[in-house]
Design a protein around this motif. Structure first.
Motif, PDB file in Angstrom:
ATOM      1  N   GLY A  72       0.822  -1.201   0.000  1.00 39.17           N
ATOM      2  CA  GLY A  72       0.000   0.000   0.000  1.00 39.17           C
ATOM      3  C   GLY A  72       0.856   1.251   0.000  1.00 39.17           C
ATOM      4  N   ASP A  89      -7.088  -2.886  -3.579  1.00 37.94           N
ATOM      5  CA  ASP A  89      -6.561  -3.815  -2.593  1.00 37.94           C
ATOM      6  C   ASP A  89      -6.841  -5.247  -3.028  1.00 37.94           C
ATOM      7  N   GLY A  98      -6.334   0.885  -2.133  1.00 37.93           N
ATOM      8  CA  GLY A  98      -4.961   0.408  -2.017  1.00 37.93           C
ATOM      9  C   GLY A  98      -4.018   1.340  -1.298  1.00 37.93           C
ATOM     10  N   SER A 164      -2.354  -2.899  -3.283  1.00 39.90           N
ATOM     11  CA  SER A 164      -1.926  -3.368  -1.966  1.00 39.90           C
ATOM     12  C   SER A 164      -2.138  -4.865  -1.795  1.00 39.90           C
TER      13      SER A 164
END
Length: 466
Positions: A72, A89, A98, A164
């Motif tokens: 992230g 994400d 993210g 992320s």
């Protein structure tokens, strides 16, 4: 390329232990106030020594999106203002965009992002003026923007996509690296990334078969993937996946002296180029800065140069971009390509300015060819059947574990000597035994041979008699 297969029980899903396997060991973590940020910029020696400031005369990465597949990216860091162009994400435990710092090393993604595309910032005391606009700050080099604070990345005009992942420890979102990594690669490709930075790695050269289609997809969509070779201090004597995947530009680490880093220099035949990996600096979530080291930092330096090239020549293929970087690298180590430096040391100025012959082949291999040979399947079919969350592929890795980071063993350098000593001892033993046996034979000569004898010494009989 290193052959990697997905046999249960052999592949190690440490796989993406952030700081342990691929890349980060902190020298210091400091939440530096803005007034001290210039001292951090002064530490960015690689901008000049790797030819990046000269490369900026050609390109600064405008109109190129770089995906950062990591823990992230905190877009609120002052040096990343306006840098993030989107994100997502893949862990199920982060923020939808993210940008939440997650995983075993939550600061890792922000460190990478500032090194890759940091734009610096104006100090709070600076008066607003046309020349102090965000766009002017974004394109200014450290030497040409007096009064500008913070860090300037290799591609300061590029935009980032934060993808992320939760890696290196148990994921509360429940998704493993087998799911997260291929999803991250595909998302990055589908959302316009022209370069993907993966400053993550593993302690195994093998990768799960569930990754095949995603990396093939990136290859077919003409995306440059740059990955960290891994660090010896993190337990990686050899390069680990995904840096062993064919076609990926793998980055090894250099010491401050420009030689292969003892701590940050895993070795392997898949290495493409070497870049600075010691005495690095980067931004931290929340606005601070840190000294750090590892091939996690060397990777965005090279990925940034790839973005500079793609900005200057938008129609240049990923194969040509990678070839331009490795063919202009300064040879180091043994002549030619070697497992410590790859094709040599990064030279960003030459990568942007040299006359490089066009190529239709990626010097680091092809995922399509590899799948066709090693998976015994059709590459086109594999790509077509890939899904963001493959549910039809049986897991090929055990549950992720985090190996314990250890310093390089003093025995590493002693292995050749031990081998020589062992061979010498064996040779002396053989010679000694032969001499002893010869003395016995001379003291006890064999009986004269008759017409029907073979004339061959019956050593077994001789041993029986004695």
């Amino acid at each position: 390329m290193t052959r990697a297969t997905a046999r249960p029980g052999r592949t190690v899903s440490a796989l993406m232990a952030l700081a342990v396997a691929a890349g980060t060991f902190m020298a210091a973590l400091t939440a530096a106030p803005a007034a001290q940020a210039d001292s951090w910029r002064d530490k960015q020696y690689w901008l000049a020594e790797s030819g990046i400031t000269k490369a900026w005369e050609v390109s600064k990465g405008a109109n190129v999106k770089i995906a950062v597949i990591d823990s992230g990216v905190d877009g609120t860091h002052p040096d990343l203002a306006g840098v993030l162009a989107g994100g997502s994400d893949m862990s199920g435990a982060g923020s939808p965009d993210g940008r939440l710092s997650i995983g075993a090393k939550p600061e890792h993604g922000t460190l990478v992002a500032t090194l890759l595309a940091g734009r610096g910032h104006r100090p709070a005391s600076a008066k607003a003026s046309p020349s102090a606009s965000p766009s002017a700050s974004a394109s200014a080099s450290p030497s040409s923007s007096p009064g500008s604070d913070g860090l300037v990345g290799v591609a300061p005009e590029a935009q980032l996509l934060s993808v992320s992942t939760w890696l290196g420890s148990d994921n509360p979102g429940g998704k493993t690296d087998q799911e997260q990594i291929p999803e991250a690669v595909r998302w990055a490709v589908d959302n316009g990334a022209r370069v993907i930075n993966i400053s993550l790695g593993s302690t195994s050269p093998e990768w799960p078969q569930s990754w095949d289609a995603a990396f093939l997809y990136a290859e077919q969509k003409d995306v440059v993937i740059v990955a960290a070779a891994g660090n010896r201090v993190g337990g990686n004597v050899q390069v680990g996946a995904p840096a062993t995947i064919p076609g990926v530009l793998t980055v090894a680490g250099l010491s401050r002296r420009g030689t292969a880093s003892i701590d940050s220099s895993s070795q392997g035949i898949s290495i493409g180029v070497a870049a600075p990996a010691e005495d690095l600096v980067g931004g931290l979530p929340g606005g601070g800065y840190a000294d750090w080291a590892g091939t996690s930092g060397a990777t965005p330096i090279v990925a940034g140069v790839a973005a500079l090239i793609r900005s200057e020549w938008p129609e240049m293929t990923a194969k040509q971009v990678i070839n331009r970087i490795v063919s202009t690298a300064r040879d180091a180590g043994v002549p030619g390509k070697d497992p410590l430096y790859g094709y040599g040391v990064l030279d960003a100025e030459a990568a942007l300015k040299a006359d490089v012959p066009e190529t239709k082949v990626n010097p680091l291999g092809s995922m399509s060819d590899w799948i066709r040979v090693h998976r015994r399947g059709n590459a086109e079919t594999s790509a077509a059947s890939a899904a963001p969350a493959p549910s039809d592929v049986a897991p090929t890795l055990p549950e992720p574990t985090v190996p314990v980071a250890q310093a390089p063993s003093p025995l590493d350098g002693a292995v050749p000597a031990l081998v020589v000593l062992g061979f010498g001892s064996l040779l002396l033993g053989i010679v000694g035994a032969a001499g002893f046996h010869l003395r016995r034979v001379l003291r006890n000569p064999p009986a004269a041979t008759g017409p029907g004898d073979t004339g061959v010494l019956d050593t077994a009989g001789s041993r029986d008699r004695h």
